[in-house]
Scaffold this motif. Structure first.
Motif, PDB file in Angstrom:
ATOM      1  N   THR A 141      24.074  39.580  18.660  1.00 48.87           N
ATOM      2  CA  THR A 141      22.764  40.117  18.295  1.00 48.87           C
ATOM      3  C   THR A 141      21.743  39.017  18.041  1.00 48.87           C
ATOM      4  O   THR A 141      20.542  39.291  17.983  1.00 48.87           O
ATOM      5  CB  THR A 141      22.871  41.019  17.054  1.00 48.87           C
ATOM      6  N   ALA A 142      22.200  37.777  17.902  1.00 49.61           N
ATOM      7  CA  ALA A 142      21.269  36.662  17.682  1.00 49.61           C
ATOM      8  C   ALA A 142      20.770  36.063  18.989  1.00 49.61           C
ATOM      9  O   ALA A 142      19.851  35.244  18.989  1.00 49.61           O
ATOM     10  CB  ALA A 142      21.946  35.572  16.855  1.00 49.61           C
ATOM     11  N   LYS A 143      21.373  36.494  20.096  1.00 47.66           N
ATOM     12  CA  LYS A 143      21.025  35.907  21.388  1.00 47.66           C
ATOM     13  C   LYS A 143      19.546  36.131  21.693  1.00 47.66           C
ATOM     14  O   LYS A 143      19.023  37.219  21.547  1.00 47.66           O
ATOM     15  CB  LYS A 143      21.895  36.528  22.481  1.00 47.66           C
ATOM     16  N   GLY A 144      18.870  35.050  22.085  1.00 50.04           N
ATOM     17  CA  GLY A 144      17.458  35.130  22.418  1.00 50.04           C
ATOM     18  C   GLY A 144      16.535  34.906  21.232  1.00 50.04           C
ATOM     19  O   GLY A 144      15.331  34.784  21.402  1.00 50.04           O
ATOM     20  N   LEU A 145      17.088  34.822  20.013  1.00 50.89           N
ATOM     21  CA  LEU A 145      16.272  34.660  18.809  1.00 50.89           C
ATOM     22  C   LEU A 145      16.302  33.201  18.347  1.00 50.89           C
ATOM     23  O   LEU A 145      17.124  32.399  18.794  1.00 50.89           O
ATOM     24  CB  LEU A 145      16.784  35.569  17.695  1.00 50.89           C
ATOM     25  N   GLU A 146      15.400  32.852  17.437  1.00 54.35           N
ATOM     26  CA  GLU A 146      15.384  31.509  16.869  1.00 54.35           C
ATOM     27  C   GLU A 146      14.984  31.568  15.401  1.00 54.35           C
ATOM     28  O   GLU A 146      14.244  32.473  14.981  1.00 54.35           O
ATOM     29  CB  GLU A 146      14.440  30.599  17.649  1.00 54.35           C
ATOM     30  N   PHE A 147      15.483  30.606  14.642  1.00 53.45           N
ATOM     31  CA  PHE A 147      15.269  30.572  13.191  1.00 53.45           C
ATOM     32  C   PHE A 147      15.087  29.123  12.774  1.00 53.45           C
ATOM     33  O   PHE A 147      15.574  28.201  13.439  1.00 53.45           O
ATOM     34  CB  PHE A 147      16.467  31.180  12.460  1.00 53.45           C
ATOM     35  N   ASP A 148      14.418  28.919  11.633  1.00 56.36           N
ATOM     36  CA  ASP A 148      14.223  27.548  11.160  1.00 56.36           C
ATOM     37  C   ASP A 148      15.553  26.901  10.793  1.00 56.36           C
ATOM     38  O   ASP A 148      15.787  25.731  11.077  1.00 56.36           O
ATOM     39  CB  ASP A 148      13.279  27.552   9.949  1.00 56.36           C
ATOM     40  N   SER A 149      16.425  27.676  10.141  1.00 51.38           N
ATOM     41  CA  SER A 149      17.737  27.161   9.762  1.00 51.38           C
ATOM     42  C   SER A 149      18.802  28.167  10.163  1.00 51.38           C
ATOM     43  O   SER A 149      18.586  29.382  10.073  1.00 51.38           O
ATOM     44  CB  SER A 149      17.809  26.910   8.246  1.00 51.38           C
ATOM     45  N   VAL A 150      19.951  27.669  10.602  1.00 48.39           N
ATOM     46  CA  VAL A 150      21.068  28.523  10.999  1.00 48.39           C
ATOM     47  C   VAL A 150      22.334  28.026  10.325  1.00 48.39           C
ATOM     48  O   VAL A 150      22.606  26.815  10.319  1.00 48.39           O
ATOM     49  CB  VAL A 150      21.253  28.530  12.533  1.00 48.39           C
ATOM     50  N   VAL A 151      23.087  28.965   9.748  1.00 41.42           N
ATOM     51  CA  VAL A 151      24.392  28.661   9.181  1.00 41.42           C
ATOM     52  C   VAL A 151      25.435  29.429   9.996  1.00 41.42           C
ATOM     53  O   VAL A 151      25.402  30.660  10.043  1.00 41.42           O
ATOM     54  CB  VAL A 151      24.479  29.063   7.697  1.00 41.42           C
ATOM     55  N   VAL A 152      26.333  28.709  10.655  1.00 41.63           N
ATOM     56  CA  VAL A 152      27.369  29.319  11.494  1.00 41.63           C
ATOM     57  C   VAL A 152      28.662  29.387  10.688  1.00 41.63           C
ATOM     58  O   VAL A 152      29.151  28.363  10.200  1.00 41.63           O
ATOM     59  CB  VAL A 152      27.590  28.511  12.785  1.00 41.63           C
ATOM     60  N   LEU A 153      29.218  30.584  10.561  1.00 44.12           N
ATOM     61  CA  LEU A 153      30.440  30.788   9.792  1.00 44.12           C
ATOM     62  C   LEU A 153      31.665  30.841  10.711  1.00 44.12           C
ATOM     63  O   LEU A 153      31.616  31.456  11.770  1.00 44.12           O
ATOM     64  CB  LEU A 153      30.349  32.095   9.000  1.00 44.12           C
ATOM     65  N   SER A 154      32.735  30.212  10.284  1.00 41.85           N
ATOM     66  CA  SER A 154      34.046  30.282  10.955  1.00 41.85           C
ATOM     67  C   SER A 154      33.938  30.144  12.469  1.00 41.85           C
ATOM     68  O   SER A 154      34.266  31.074  13.217  1.00 41.85           O
ATOM     69  CB  SER A 154      34.735  31.610  10.603  1.00 41.85           C
TER      70      SER A 154
END
Length: 750
Positions: A695-708
């Motif tokens: 669901t995040a595909k195509g989106l952008e954010f200032d900060s991203v935290v990737v879990l596991s």
């Protein structure tokens, strides 16, 4: 900057403010004029059919113009070109749409960014200035000019080297540093040369725009839609442009871009929204979605339709007027063969089948009564009685029923025997099990291409509907003419100062339905019509589409005028593209062209270095796009147990919110953990989004935290592609929370 220079700059901003205010005054005046003319047009009633058509066209024209004028309020004027003395023009202001001064021989006050004269704003360089001495990027907030950045392109100009603000690509870099807001911003003020070339490519044919994360693919696609509608308006106004995105979150994200560029007539949709009347809100298992997307499903569905075209085993007995009529297998088989040879869809071929069997039953009934005693009229009456008989109708319906796509697909997935019969050897037992066990109570996006395929196979028998429509029109016309004759005989009713009777009757009885339709835009009409074909189709994240998705979209684009935007390195869907040639060859063979975007404007070099190592594991031959900037902030990694992760997430997210100061933060979780992660972050700031990678595909954010990340990789056969997507959503900062074995490509972070 010296006080003198600061004073000069303040005065220059004031001069720009005066001009921008003039442009906004013109915008307001045009709005008032369009609103007045729309009101006057809506008050018009009656008249000849031509007059009513002209009224409808004018209504649509003024409504569209009002929508366009209202959508460009923010950042209306964003650029200025000062040309060299030997150029025909001295100065041109560039903006979101064109405005002219009627009082000054239609002098251009503002040049539409899509117009040819605006191209130097995007393409001119010091090496090739294209007659431009200075390019100015104007910054504003609402209607107030807040600053400007200049680039002096004429190396011999007297003001070359003066401190006039940012230069070169600095305006672009300043835009890249802006905080994200949850909505996509346009790039019209900072389009780069490689992007502009793609945006302004011709209308015809299939163009593939291949680009890695952050290269501006989506923005290029949307600006291309606006450019095509502006440049090829005559061809596209009636058929419209379809922009297909991967999910509804993405569509909301990009939803304001086209209106802000002056275009309001484009249909934004997911594949799952392209079947009118069906809300595809269900969720398939990954395995079920993969099976539904296979090309062999077209054969399965064709077989499912044929399975509903039955013949008796061996004889069907039909009770009719205290007698028994018999339909044998051969008679029914012959009728079925003739119906199929008509090559009509099922519901239309059904009329051929029924007609053949009614003829056979009529002959049989006539023989029982003594055919030699009956004349042709008697036999025709007997046929009509048989056709109207409920028992006969039920018997014929049992052999060749009228179908709906929804009903047939629902029956197919709910009935194991029907699915086995239709699938034959096309699907394995495991495939069929996935379709059965992965079934959702609601329609899913993967069902929509199947429903669309069935709609083509089944068709709609609209003979009776068309006959009923014609009957109603005849009755309306006869009624209107009768009332008109009566009223026109009464001289006291007919008054030259009153609205003519014929005007009232024509408007109320004949124009009402057409008027409602004419006031819909092409995009609105297309959203209601499954069979609508578009003048151009733009598909973002095109690498994710299944084979059945492509069949649906190609039916919407018979002219094959398409722009496909994507990155095969980011393919996450099990049935997604491995190469563009593989996807397109069944439809256009090798008649498509490839354009590549190579510069990463979104992801800082520090983050891209991490993502590039993952990309190398996906495919060593793929190259990551080159980042244009560094932030000096290294990505971080934290090792926690699953329970510790949930407990510490709120504090980790708070730190990221503080670091981006007003920006957005995304927490990307494995699908298996998404519910727990959302519960743990239920009380955090609204600027935080908790999403799966899909669901995040195509989106952008200032900060991203990737879990596991190890679980992200394990969830899918293309898990490394998914991890690559997750790592490249950030514009400023990246963090990784590891709860299991570290993915080899991320070892340097640990």
């Amino acid at each position: 900057m010296s006080p003198e220079r600061e004073l000069d700059r303040t005065e220059e901003i004031a001069r720009e403010q005066a001009y921008v205010s003039t442009v906004y005054d013109k915008l307001d005046a045009e709005r008032k004029t369009a609103q007045r003319r729309l009101t006057e047009t809506l008050r018009l009633t009656g008249g000849t059919p031509q007059a009513r058509t002209e009224r409808d066209v004018a209504t649509t024209l003024y409504s569209d113009r009002l929508a366009q004028l209202g959508s460009v309020e923010q950042g209306l004027v964003f650029g200025r070109l000062d040309f060299t003395p030997d150029s025909e023009e001295e100065t041109a202001y560039i903006g979101r749409l064109g405005l002219f001064d009627e009082d000054d021989d239609y002098r251009p006050l503002l040049i539409d960014w899509r117009a040819p004269v605006a191209r130097p704003f995007y393409l001119a360089t010091a090496a090739s200035p294209e007659g431009v001495r200075r390019r100015r990027h104007i910054r504003s907030l609402s209607r107030k000019v807040t600053g400007f950045d200049d680039e002096i392109l004429d190396l011999h100009a007297a003001d070359q080297g003066q401190d006039l603000g940012l230069a070169g690509e600095a305006a672009l870099l300043a835009a890249l540093e802006r905080k994200r807001t949850g909505e996509m911003s346009d790039i019209v003020a900072t389009i780069q040369a490689e992007q502009d070339r793609i945006i302004r490519s011709g209308l015809n044919g299939v163009m593939v725009v291949q680009g890695g994360p952050g290269t501006g693919k989506t923005a290029v696609a949307l600006h291309r839609a606006a450019y095509l509608l502006y440049t090829f308006r005559q061809q596209l106004t009636t058929r419209g442009v379809l922009v297909v995105g991967p999910n509804s979150t993405f569509l909301r994200y990009i939803g304001q871009v086209l209106p802000s560029l002056g275009e309001t007539g484009v249909l934004l949709s997911t594949v799952g929204q392209l079947y009118p009347g069906v809300e595809a809100t269900g969720v398939d298992t990954r395995e079920a979605a993969e099976v539904k997307g296979r090309l062999v499903m077209a054969e399965v569905l064709a077989n499912a339709v044929k399975d509903r075209q039955r013949v008796p085993e061996p004889v069907l007995e039909i009770e009719y007027e205290r007698d028994i009529l018999r339909l044998d297998r051969k008679t029914a088989s012959d009728a079925r063969a003739r119906a199929r040879r008509s090559r009509r869809p099922h519901n239309q071929a059904r009329r051929v089948f029924r007609s053949e069997l009614l003829d056979a039953l009529t002959r049989q009934a006539a023989r029982k009564l003594g055919a030699e005693l009956l004349d042709p009229r008697d036999i025709e009456d007997m046929r009509e009685e048989l056709s109207a008989d409920r028992g006969v109708a039920a018997a014929l319906d049992s052999l060749w029923p009228e179908l709906t796509p929804e009903g047939l697909l629902d029956d197919l997935f709910a009935d194991r025997e029907r699915l086995r019969s239709a699938a034959g050897k096309l699907l394995s037992e495991a495939d069929r099990a996935h379709l059965e066990s992965g079934r959702d109570a609601k329609w899913t996006p993967a069902d929509v291409p199947l429903l669309d395929e069935l709609a083509e196979l089944i068709g709609e028998d609209d003979t009776e509907a068309r006959a009923e429509e014609a009957r109603r029109e005849r009755e309306d016309r006869a009624y209107a003419e009768g009332v008109l004759d009566i009223l026109e005989q009464d001289e006291e009713i007919i008054d030259e100062e009153l609205l003519r009777v014929s005007d009232v009757l024509d408007a109320e009885l004949f124009a009402e339905r057409q008027e409602r339709r004419s006031q819909l835009t092409a995009a609105q009409r297309a959203a209601l019509d499954r069979t609508w074909t578009f003048g151009h189709v733009i598909i973002d994240e095109a690498q994710e589409l299944s084979a059945m998705d492509w069949r649906l979209l190609m039916r919407r684009t018979p002219n094959r005028s398409m722009t496909l935007v994507g990155d095969v390195a980011q393919t996450g869907a099990p049935g997604g593209a491995r190469s563009w040639g593989e996807v397109l060859s069944p439809y256009v063979e090798d008649r498509w062209r490839l354009e590549e975007l190579t510069v990463n404007y979104r992801t800082p070099a520090e983050i891209m270095a991490v993502a590039a190592r993952v990309l190398a594991e996906v495919n060593p031959e793929l190259e990551a796009p080159v980042s244009v900037r560094e932030t000096g902030v290294a990505p971080w990694l934290k090792r926690l147990s699953p329970n510790e992760m949930l407990a510490e997430l709120p504090s980790l997210v708070d730190k990221e919110l503080s670091a981006v100061d007003g920006g957005t933060v995304a927490v990307l979780s494995p699908a298996e953990r998404i519910a727990d992660v959302r519960a743990a972050l239920a009380d955090v700031d609204e600027r935080v989004s908790v999403l799966t990678v899909e669901t995040a595909k195509g989106l952008e954010f200032d900060s991203v935290v990737v879990l596991s990340p190890d679980e992200v990789v394990a969830e899918s056969p293309r898990g490394l592609n998914d991890l690559y997507v997750a790592l490249t959503r950030a514009t400023q900062r990246l963090g990784v929370v590891q709860t299991g074995d570290l993915v080899p490509a991320l070892q340097p972070l640990g």
